[in-house]
Design a protein around this motif. Sequence first.
Motif, PDB file in Angstrom:
ATOM      1  N   ILE A  90       0.656  -1.205   0.102  1.00  0.00           N
ATOM      2  CA  ILE A  90      -0.046  -0.126  -0.167  1.00  0.00           C
ATOM      3  C   ILE A  90       0.728   1.255   0.055  1.00  0.00           C
ATOM      4  O   ILE A  90       0.613   2.260  -0.801  1.00  0.00           O
ATOM      5  CB  ILE A  90      -1.019  -0.119   1.085  1.00  0.00           C
ATOM      6  N   LEU A 107       2.446   1.854  -3.516  1.00  0.00           N
ATOM      7  CA  LEU A 107       1.180   2.440  -4.313  1.00  0.00           C
ATOM      8  C   LEU A 107       1.087   3.440  -4.267  1.00  0.00           C
ATOM      9  O   LEU A 107       0.414   4.045  -4.822  1.00  0.00           O
ATOM     10  CB  LEU A 107       0.268   1.199  -4.271  1.00  0.00           C
ATOM     11  N   ILE A 129      -0.983  -6.498  -9.095  1.00  0.00           N
ATOM     12  CA  ILE A 129      -0.129  -5.661  -8.210  1.00  0.00           C
ATOM     13  C   ILE A 129       1.376  -5.978  -8.786  1.00  0.00           C
ATOM     14  O   ILE A 129       1.659  -7.104  -8.842  1.00  0.00           O
ATOM     15  CB  ILE A 129      -0.110  -5.301  -7.027  1.00  0.00           C
ATOM     16  N   ILE A 143      -0.886  -0.898  -9.795  1.00  0.00           N
ATOM     17  CA  ILE A 143      -1.915  -1.827  -9.860  1.00  0.00           C
ATOM     18  C   ILE A 143      -2.219  -1.781 -11.318  1.00  0.00           C
ATOM     19  O   ILE A 143      -2.546  -0.830 -12.156  1.00  0.00           O
ATOM     20  CB  ILE A 143      -3.465  -1.242  -9.244  1.00  0.00           C
ATOM     21  N   LEU A 168      -7.303  -0.111  -2.428  1.00  0.00           N
ATOM     22  CA  LEU A 168      -6.583  -1.454  -3.032  1.00  0.00           C
ATOM     23  C   LEU A 168      -7.967  -2.469  -2.954  1.00  0.00           C
ATOM     24  O   LEU A 168      -7.751  -3.865  -3.251  1.00  0.00           O
ATOM     25  CB  LEU A 168      -5.497  -1.948  -2.182  1.00  0.00           C
ATOM     26  N   ILE A 188      -8.590  -7.962  -2.567  1.00  0.00           N
ATOM     27  CA  ILE A 188      -7.321  -7.312  -3.097  1.00  0.00           C
ATOM     28  C   ILE A 188      -7.460  -7.070  -4.700  1.00  0.00           C
ATOM     29  O   ILE A 188      -7.272  -8.156  -5.354  1.00  0.00           O
ATOM     30  CB  ILE A 188      -5.931  -7.943  -2.713  1.00  0.00           C
ATOM     31  N   GLU A 189      -7.263  -5.758  -5.105  1.00  0.00           N
ATOM     32  CA  GLU A 189      -7.169  -5.390  -6.561  1.00  0.00           C
ATOM     33  C   GLU A 189      -6.048  -6.043  -7.076  1.00  0.00           C
ATOM     34  O   GLU A 189      -4.995  -6.433  -6.382  1.00  0.00           O
ATOM     35  CB  GLU A 189      -7.053  -3.840  -6.483  1.00  0.00           C
TER      36      GLU A 189
END
Length: 113
Positions: free
Chosen positions: A46, A49, A93, A102, A56, A89-90
């Motif tokens: 996180i 990102l 990654i 992402i 996320l 979770i997207e």
Amino acid sequence: MIKIYHNPRCRKSREGLQLLEKSGKEFEIVKYLENVPTEEELNIIIKKLDIVPIQLVRKTEKIWKEEYKSKDLTDKEIVTAMITNPKLIERPIVINNKQAVIGRPPEKISNII
């Protein structure tokens, strides 16, 4: 080393993996549904990102809508929800040293490889 958090059942994740394969660079695949990141790992992702935890989360997932959407959650609770339900979770990654994206759309991956 480049790392992709990958879900083989996700079309965007497969497209992201193809981009990495075509790059010719070495990379590691983490099937995060099987090898769920720890709280510490997810917090590092996180931070790389440069987002907040809610960004996320896959908010269209049934489990999110049923269990979490209507609640006022702290960042820590959101991270815990993603660890408990990694489908939230997207994906994909991709991390390359200190950079991360992402891969939605997958072309974003090209920016860091």
